[in-house]
Design an enzyme around this catalytic site. Structure first.
Site, PDB file in Angstrom:
ATOM      1  N   LYS A   1       0.825  -1.203   0.000  1.00 62.19           N
ATOM      2  CA  LYS A   1       0.000   0.000   0.000  1.00 62.19           C
ATOM      3  C   LYS A   1       0.867   1.263   0.000  1.00 62.19           C
ATOM      4  O   LYS A   1       0.633   2.215  -0.753  1.00 62.19           O
ATOM      5  CB  LYS A   1      -0.933  -0.023   1.220  1.00 62.19           C
ATOM      6  CG  LYS A   1      -1.641   1.253   1.492  1.00 62.19           C
ATOM      7  CD  LYS A   1      -2.632   1.604   0.399  1.00 62.19           C
ATOM      8  CE  LYS A   1      -2.976   3.068   0.453  1.00 62.19           C
ATOM      9  NZ  LYS A   1      -4.349   3.365   0.236  1.00 62.19           N
TER      10      LYS A   1
ATOM     11  N   CYS B   1      -3.423  10.896   1.633  1.00 62.75           N
ATOM     12  CA  CYS B   1      -2.745   9.619   1.415  1.00 62.75           C
ATOM     13  C   CYS B   1      -1.388   9.818   0.770  1.00 62.75           C
ATOM     14  O   CYS B   1      -0.357   9.484   1.346  1.00 62.75           O
ATOM     15  CB  CYS B   1      -3.614   8.746   0.532  1.00 62.75           C
ATOM     16  SG  CYS B   1      -5.294   8.659   1.150  1.00 62.75           S
TER      17      CYS B   1
HETATM   18  N1  SAJ Z   1      -2.028  14.882  -8.772  1.00 62.89           N
HETATM   19  C1  SAJ Z   1      -1.226  15.652  -9.609  1.00 62.89           C
HETATM   20  N2  SAJ Z   1      -0.902  15.142 -10.838  1.00 62.89           N
HETATM   21  C2  SAJ Z   1      -1.345  13.939 -11.275  1.00 62.89           C
HETATM   22  C3  SAJ Z   1      -2.138  13.163 -10.414  1.00 62.89           C
HETATM   23  C4  SAJ Z   1      -2.463  13.660  -9.164  1.00 62.89           C
HETATM   24  O1  SAJ Z   1      -0.806  16.760  -9.256  1.00 62.89           O
HETATM   25  O2  SAJ Z   1      -1.022  13.572 -12.417  1.00 62.89           O
HETATM   26  C5  SAJ Z   1      -2.370  15.397  -7.431  1.00 62.89           C
HETATM   27  C6  SAJ Z   1      -3.868  15.593  -7.223  1.00 62.89           C
HETATM   28  O3  SAJ Z   1      -4.300  16.827  -7.754  1.00 62.89           O
HETATM   29  C7  SAJ Z   1      -3.973  15.523  -5.715  1.00 62.89           C
HETATM   30  C8  SAJ Z   1      -2.910  14.475  -5.352  1.00 62.89           C
HETATM   31  O4  SAJ Z   1      -2.023  14.424  -6.465  1.00 62.89           O
HETATM   32  O5  SAJ Z   1      -3.651  16.765  -5.111  1.00 62.89           O
HETATM   33  C9  SAJ Z   1      -3.450  13.089  -5.074  1.00 62.89           C
HETATM   34  O6  SAJ Z   1      -4.502  12.782  -5.980  1.00 62.89           O
HETATM   35  P1  SAJ Z   1      -4.703  11.332  -6.618  1.00 62.89           P
HETATM   36  O7  SAJ Z   1      -5.916  11.387  -7.461  1.00 62.89           O
HETATM   37  O8  SAJ Z   1      -3.442  10.893  -7.287  1.00 62.89           O
HETATM   38  O9  SAJ Z   1      -4.859  10.364  -5.382  1.00 62.89           O
HETATM   39  P2  SAJ Z   1      -5.791  10.347  -4.054  1.00 62.89           P
HETATM   40  O10 SAJ Z   1      -4.995  10.906  -2.929  1.00 62.89           O
HETATM   41  O11 SAJ Z   1      -7.130  10.917  -4.317  1.00 62.89           O
HETATM   42  O12 SAJ Z   1      -5.938   8.741  -3.865  1.00 62.89           O
HETATM   43  C10 SAJ Z   1      -4.764   7.940  -3.774  1.00 62.89           C
HETATM   44  C11 SAJ Z   1      -4.900   6.753  -4.750  1.00 62.89           C
HETATM   45  N3  SAJ Z   1      -3.613   6.063  -4.872  1.00 62.89           N
HETATM   46  C12 SAJ Z   1      -3.068   5.783  -6.074  1.00 62.89           C
HETATM   47  O13 SAJ Z   1      -3.587   6.116  -7.121  1.00 62.89           O
HETATM   48  C13 SAJ Z   1      -1.804   5.017  -6.072  1.00 62.89           C
HETATM   49  C14 SAJ Z   1      -5.994   5.792  -4.265  1.00 62.89           C
HETATM   50  O14 SAJ Z   1      -6.043   4.645  -5.098  1.00 62.89           O
HETATM   51  C15 SAJ Z   1      -5.712   5.387  -2.809  1.00 62.89           C
HETATM   52  O15 SAJ Z   1      -6.721   4.501  -2.308  1.00 62.89           O
HETATM   53  C16 SAJ Z   1      -5.723   6.653  -1.974  1.00 62.89           C
HETATM   54  O16 SAJ Z   1      -4.639   7.489  -2.429  1.00 62.89           O
HETATM   55  C17 SAJ Z   1      -5.518   6.257  -0.516  1.00 62.89           C
HETATM   56  O17 SAJ Z   1      -6.522   6.256   0.223  1.00 62.89           O
HETATM   57  O18 SAJ Z   1      -4.417   5.878  -0.138  1.00 62.89           O
END
Ligand code: SAJ
Length: 410
Positions: free
Chosen positions: A210, A264
């Protein structure tokens, strides 16, 4: 309460509530436990205290079926699922994990747990936590308790905010038991609703898996964010650069942004760094790059604002990512707070997913519609790529200084 439940879920937040509800709609008798009385009352009325698409429908169905009840304290059940927060300790050197909630939830089971029960840890946790909860529970039960009578497994949640209900059912899962029997029983339990594959391993590997997933994403976002800093320095459009580089069959660069938010991805990599500081240079550096990005955005706005006597700055988006209403741990909020503290200009704040500003932004600026903000603004700062912003006419942005941290139209 004498009734015996099939599942008792501790923590009714973003993970515990959907999980408890989906078990209930699949016929399990579920007790959801939370320490906050308002949360318990709200859920028992079939309502929700957090926002996630369709969660209200699921919770209402679960409560109306009679299979989901919420309470302040656990009761006897076949299986206990711990889904409480695991933040890091604020204000400490090295971002050490804070397992206070997990420990309290575990110890609270001592009055109700019975030999043969399964205890599943879902909270994202540092390596070794499943073994630790076994230790805490046995300690609480006293010297007559036998370790082999209680079964422990880690089954990390992996669902994406905004798409939680779909991913709850369709994502593969990893189950890591402290014994084969614990793994087997946890797998059978999640098969109640999970239609994807469930992989068995040991608890430490499941815990690390994880953390690895979220660190992988953090490192990849950091690469994109670092590119955006380099491109700003060299006068290159980072969005065009990434679009072109991604035409290579083995290149898939993520999107830069104003920083990494949420509970996360900005937290979990620190659990790896804390456990193996000498070996996790890349993971730590990625965190530092992503944490630096909001400061770079503030510096960019300040520079652009110099040419105006009383700059009006439209800040589009406050949520931590697109199309969610979650403002916690949002880089957009951090940026607005800095702009306000440094009195860079008059701030017009736009967030279509909320009706009022959070307390920490009160006084920082006015909450207005996108049209109002764009009409009045000298500078437009795009902080979140919400679908409402993508739908705005490009003409509204004409003759404004636009700082687009999300590549709204790219
Ligand atoms: N972000 C970027 N650029 C990107 C992708 C995301 O700047 O290309 C930013 C987003 O805007 C945000 C942050 O990263 O601020 C996180 O967003 P996210 O959509 O990547 O992830 P979370 O935090 O909403 O959810 C993540 C997910 N993990 C992965 O994709 C590996 C989800 O599957 C997990 O269950 C969750 O964390 C968790 O609960 O751990």
């Amino acid at each position: 309460m004498n009734q015996k439940f099939d599942v008792c879920v501790l923590g009714l937040g973003y993970i515990g509530l959907p999980t408890a509800s989906i078990f209930a709609t699949k016929g399990k008798r579920v007790l959801g436990v939370d320490v906050v009385p308002e949360v318990v009352d709200t859920i028992n009325q079939g309502k929700i205290h957090i926002q996630e698409p369709d969660l209200d429908i699921l919770v209402r169905a679960a409560v109306q079926s009679g299979n989901l009840t919420a309470a302040l304290k656990p009761a006897p059940a076949e299986t206990f699922i711990i889904a409480v927060p695991t933040p890091f300790q604020h204000g400490t050197e090295g971002h050490l994990p804070d397992l206070t909630y997990v420990e309290a939830a575990t110890r609270s089971l001592a009055d109700v747990v019975q030999p043969g029960n399964l205890i599943v840890l879902e909270s994202t946790s540092p390596v070794g936590t499943t073994e630790q909860i076994q230790g805490w529970l046995l300690d609480e039960l006293g010297p007559s308790a036998r370790a082999e009578d209680y079964h422990f497994a880690h089954c990390p949640e992996r669902i994406l905010p905004g798409q939680m209900l779909r991913e709850l059912v369709t994502n593969d899962r990893i189950v890591g038991g402290l014994s084969d029997e614990a793994s087997r029983r946890a797998k059978a339990l999640y098969e109640t609703f999970c239609t994807a594959d469930i992989y068995l391993t040991d608890a430490r590997t499941a815990e690390m898996a994880k953390l690895t997933e979220n660190s992988f994403r953090d490192v990849n976002i950091a690469f994109a964010n670092e590119l955006s800093l380099i491109c700003d320095r060299l006068g290159i459009d980072v969005w065009e650069l990434i679009r072109l580089a991604n035409r290579h069959p083995r290149v898939n660069i993520l999107r830069p942004g104003p920083g990494v938010g949420g509970h996360c991805i900005a937290v979990d990599p620190w659990f790896i760094v804390a456990a193996a500081p000498d070996e996790s240079n890349l993971i730590r550096t990625a965190r530092e790059v992503n944490n630096y990005k909001p400061h770079h955005v503030v510096a960019t706005v300040k520079k652009k604002a110099e040419r105006f006597r009383d700059p009006v700055i439209a800040c589009l988006g406050l949520a931590f990512k697109a199309d969610v209403d979650d403002l916690r741990e949002s880089p957009a909020i951090e940026i607005v707070q800095h702009l306000n503290a440094d009195r860079v200009g008059r701030l017009l704040l736009v967030e279509p997913n909320v009706k009022t500003l959070p307390v920490r932004l009160q006084g920082a600026g006015e909450l207005v519609t996108a049209e109002e903000a764009l009409t009045a603004a000298d500078i437009v700062l795009v902080l979140v790529d919400h679908r409402e912003f993508k739908a705005l006419s490009r003409r509204l942005f004409d003759e404004r200084v636009v700082i687009d941290t999300r590549g709204l139209w790219s």
